[in-house]
Design a protein around this motif. Structure first.
Motif, PDB file in Angstrom:
ATOM      1  N   SER A 152      -1.595 -13.389   1.478  1.00  0.00           N
ATOM      2  CA  SER A 152      -0.173 -13.255   1.144  1.00  0.00           C
ATOM      3  C   SER A 152       0.168 -13.768  -0.253  1.00  0.00           C
ATOM      4  O   SER A 152       1.223 -13.455  -0.789  1.00  0.00           O
ATOM      5  N   THR A 153      -0.715 -14.568  -0.846  1.00  0.00           N
ATOM      6  CA  THR A 153      -0.415 -15.091  -2.181  1.00  0.00           C
ATOM      7  C   THR A 153      -1.070 -14.256  -3.281  1.00  0.00           C
ATOM      8  O   THR A 153      -1.093 -14.646  -4.443  1.00  0.00           O
ATOM      9  N   LYS A 206      -1.314  -7.658   2.263  1.00  0.00           N
ATOM     10  CA  LYS A 206      -0.462  -8.771   2.687  1.00  0.00           C
ATOM     11  C   LYS A 206      -0.107  -8.745   4.176  1.00  0.00           C
ATOM     12  O   LYS A 206       0.651  -9.572   4.655  1.00  0.00           O
ATOM     13  N   ARG A 207      -0.673  -7.747   4.915  1.00  0.00           N
ATOM     14  CA  ARG A 207      -0.567  -7.812   6.379  1.00  0.00           C
ATOM     15  C   ARG A 207      -1.209  -9.096   6.869  1.00  0.00           C
ATOM     16  O   ARG A 207      -0.905  -9.593   7.939  1.00  0.00           O
ATOM     17  N   SER A 225      -2.002 -13.052   6.487  1.00  0.00           N
ATOM     18  CA  SER A 225      -1.393 -14.218   5.841  1.00  0.00           C
ATOM     19  C   SER A 225      -2.326 -14.836   4.807  1.00  0.00           C
ATOM     20  O   SER A 225      -1.885 -15.374   3.798  1.00  0.00           O
ATOM     21  N   GLU A 226      -3.646 -14.723   5.040  1.00  0.00           N
ATOM     22  CA  GLU A 226      -4.617 -15.282   4.092  1.00  0.00           C
ATOM     23  C   GLU A 226      -4.532 -14.617   2.724  1.00  0.00           C
ATOM     24  O   GLU A 226      -4.970 -15.168   1.727  1.00  0.00           O
TER      25      GLU A 226
END
Lengths: 130, 168
Positions: free
Chosen positions: B24-25, B18-19, B21-22
């Motif tokens: 992060s989900t 999750k570093r 943003s792509e």
């Protein structure tokens, strides 16, 4: 470009092509030159003699005859003023202590990023303000 | 502080992915139901242990996921075809090293150090079956770019107070 206005000749040592490329990219972006890259300890010692870089970024765990600590020890015995920064993962803190004893200036924890590399270079190479 | 090694690995892996943003989900879950590991396109096998016990940890991922991770890690550095292929392997191996490096610190905190073997890479969509004297926990991460799974294989019958208390 970096804020310290210094241009360093840097040598990189890591058995991971990924880390070598990431570090090379970061250093070039900061305005430094990567003068040599090695993937094991033996190659590192040879290339260091040839290039005598301003700074060596050195992985601790590497395959082959010499790990990073041994490389650090050998280089510092021949080049006492050489600046060596170790690169390591968490879980290798005892090896980091050995590397500092062997003469390493500091260490960077993986995953490496531009901010961390910049901070370490500035701490070591920035001239104190008058 | 978490005590289960699967939860420790899950937490470090999630923060590692999750570093970006792509990713992060990304969704994740832990399962202890299976006896078989279904290998995805690329896998890295690492042994984690002390002098008394070793556990095996398998990172197995879809190529699409490793492709995306490599692209994110290298931040758009141009690579030729051969170099890119080597980079995919290096990305998975380094990811496993970093996540497990963090984990060994927590597992071995104030106790004996835990060591990691170099990653062994497997390039095949096959399967591994656990023997009767082994237990398996799987951490599954699902992203829009494909999945990565981390499997923890523990031998039963060995007792090491340091690792044993983290492997429920």
């Amino acid at each position: 470009m970096n804020d310290t206005n210094i241009k360093l000749n840097v040598m990189l040592v890591d058995d991971s092509i990924l880390i070598l490329r990431i570090l090379e990219d970061i250093l070039k972006e900061l305005g430094h030159s990567v003068v040599a890259k090695a993937k094991n300890g033996k190659e590192a010692i040879e290339l260091y003699k040839q290039h005598n870089p301003d700074m060596l970024l050195l992985d601790i765990t590497m395959p082959g005859e010499f790990n990073g600590i041994e490389v650090c020890r050998q280089i510092k015995s021949n080049y006492p003023d050489g600046v060596i920064i170790m690169c390591t993962s968490h879980g290798q803190e005892s090896m980091v202590r050995d590397a500092i004893k062997a003469g390493a200036k500091s260490y960077i924890l993986k995953p490496v990023n531009k901010l961390t590399v910049t901070k370490h270079i500035e701490q070591i190479f920035s001239k104190p303000k008058a | 502080m978490k005590e289960d090694i699967a939860e420790i690995i899950q937490e470090y892996a999630l923060s590692h992915f999750k570093r970006f943003s792509e990713l992060s989900t990304m969704q994740t879950t832990i399962s202890a139901k299976e006896k078989k590991i279904k290998l995805h396109d690329l896998s890295a096998v690492i042994s984690m242990g002390s002098s008394k016990i070793n556990i095996i940890i398998v990172f197995s991922a879809d190529k699409t996921f490793v492709d995306k991770l490599t692209q994110l890690e290298t931040n758009g550095i141009e690579l030729d075809k051969d170099e890119y292929y080597e980079m995919l392997h290096a990305t998975l191996a380094e990811t496993a090293n970093i996540i497990l490096g963090h984990t060994t610190r927590d597992v071995g905190l104030n106790k004996s150090p835990i060591s990691l073997s170099p990653p062994m890479l497997i390039e095949s969509s096959n399967s591994m079956t656990c023997a009767k004297k082994a237990s398996l926990k799987s951490i599954i991460f699902i992203s829009q770019y494909g999945n990565i799974e981390i499997h923890i294989v523990k031998p039963t019958g060995n007792h090491n107070p340091i690792l044993e208390e983290c492997i429920s």
